[in-house]
Write an enzyme that holds these catalytic residues in place. Structure first.
Site, short mmCIF file in Angstrom:
data_model
loop_
_atom_site.label_atom_id
_atom_site.label_comp_id
_atom_site.label_asym_id
_atom_site.label_seq_id
_atom_site.Cartn_x
_atom_site.Cartn_y
_atom_site.Cartn_z
N GLU A 174 0.75 38.79 -18.74
CA GLU A 174 1.15 40.11 -18.22
C GLU A 174 0.01 40.83 -17.49
OE1 GLU A 174 2.61 42.88 -21.19
OE2 GLU A 174 3.04 44.39 -19.68
N LYS A 216 4.78 38.01 -16.69
CA LYS A 216 5.39 39.34 -16.89
C LYS A 216 4.72 40.31 -15.91
CE LYS A 216 6.23 42.92 -20.38
NZ LYS A 216 6.80 43.16 -21.69
P1 13P Z 1 7.35 48.88 -20.68
O1 13P Z 1 8.63 48.22 -20.24
O2 13P Z 1 7.57 50.15 -21.41
O3 13P Z 1 6.34 48.98 -19.58
O4 13P Z 1 6.72 47.94 -21.77
C1 13P Z 1 6.68 46.59 -21.56
C2 13P Z 1 5.48 46.03 -22.19
O5 13P Z 1 5.57 45.13 -22.99
C3 13P Z 1 4.18 46.57 -21.80
O6 13P Z 1 3.17 45.76 -22.29
#
Ligand code: 13P
Length: 329
Positions: A174, A216
């Site tokens: 991510e 992500k």
């Molecule tokens: P949000 O969808 O609230 O951005 O959170 C997703 C997430 O896992 C952030 O690390």
């Protein structure tokens, strides 16, 4: 299941991920906004409602948990991971230790948590985790992000990714480019593309198997304070263009974070991507935290007797984003 099977299952048709892995600090912030105290009891009450939704498995492939929650059990002693498994939902675990101030780089962050990670992954696997999450944070601002910051975060993500795969766990990679700021969508595209390129370079250096991971990403979007906001169609087009330029063949899918978008934006952007672009060689789905939980948490409002309202709310949202992941909303 092999890591390849888990990765494919996470992005199965019409399914996405529920991120409910808020750290202790973040959940406290969210509860406080609703006037609810964050205690072991309140966190349990809220999170129990989310892992005990009948039918959630129709729309949700995996749930990302926090350390406290992967160890939680219901009143009968059944582990939360087992409740999820009964719905056909895979359990995941946040393993980073948070984005910390990046020394010598004002305004920038670097995510920590590699120390002792192999041991922690081994334990999480025994507790039922089949995938994991590590969030890197990139901020757009005056003179930032710097190449140093992008490189440090990309390397962290790649080393984490390799450790996960060595432990038989699918890494969710991510790299979040924050929506905060007054930057244009063009700037968001430029930074997102560079970040994603550097991340895939680092994954290659570490030898991370592309078919055993999920990206992500954040969407390519105007900064929150930008005077000229891009249209939903532009966000969808720019996001898809960026990912097509950076994601190598073999990655099964991208599961977006919602990153402070409204529920409506999170739904329409994902829907437009899947509706307007049918030639993308990987899945585009959701891994939303706030966009899936906002209504549920407000409905629960700190009271056990509202757990069913929270369940209804999260199921309703999951169905909406499931349709968006198919482009049929
Ligand atoms: P949000 O969808 O609230 O951005 O959170 C997703 C997430 O896992 C952030 O690390």
């Amino acid at each position: 299941m092999t890591i390849q099977e888990v990765a494919l299952a996470l992005v199965a048709d019409g399914k996405g991920i529920l991120a409910m892995d808020e750290s202790s600090g973040t959940i406290e912030k969210r509860f406080t906004a609703l006037g609810v105290e964050s205690s072991e009891d309140t966190r349990w009450s809220y999170r129990y409602s989310l892992v005990s939704v009948k039918g959630l498995g129709q729309f949700i492939s995996g749930v990302i948990l926090f350390d406290e929650t992967i160890r939680s059990k219901d009143k009968q002693g059944v582990a939360f991971t087992e409740l999820l498994a009964r719905e056909g939902i895979l359990s995941g675990i946040k393993v980073d230790m948070g984005a910390k101030d990046f020394e010598g780089h004002p305004g920038e962050k670097n995510t920590l948590g590699l120390e002792g990670l192999p041991e922690r992954l081994k334990e999480y696997k025994e507790l039922g985790a089949s995938f994991a999450k590590w969030r890197a944070v990139i901020t757009i601002g005056e003179g930032i992000p710097t190449d140093d910051c992008i490189a440090a975060n990309a390397t962290g993500l790649a080393k984490y990714g390799k450790m996960c795969q060595d432990a038989g766990i699918v890494p969710i990679i991510e790299p979040e480019v924050l929506i905060d700021g007054d930057h244009t969508i063009e700037k968001s595209f430029e930074v997102s593309k560079k970040v994603q390129e550097k991340v895939f370079e680092a994954l290659n250096v570490q030898g991370v198997a592309l078919d055993g991971m999920i990206l992500k990403p954040s969407m390519v979007i105007s900064g929150k304070e930008c005077a000229e906001q891009a249209t939903p169609e532009e966000v969808a087009a720019q996001t898809v263009a960026c990912l097509k330029a950076t994601v190598p063949l073999g990655v099964p899918g991208c599961a977006f974070l919602s990153g402070g978008q409204s529920d409506e934006q999170a739904a329409s952007h994902l829907n437009l991507m899947n509706k307007n672009f049918t030639d993308v060689p990987f899945k585009l789905t959701f891994s939303y935290g706030r966009a899936l939980q906002r209504e549920a948490m407000a409905a629960w409002a700190g009271k056990d007797e509202n757990q069913d309202l929270a369940r209804e709310a999260v199921l309703k949202k999951a169905k909406v984003y499931s349709e968006a992941s198919l482009g049929t909303l």
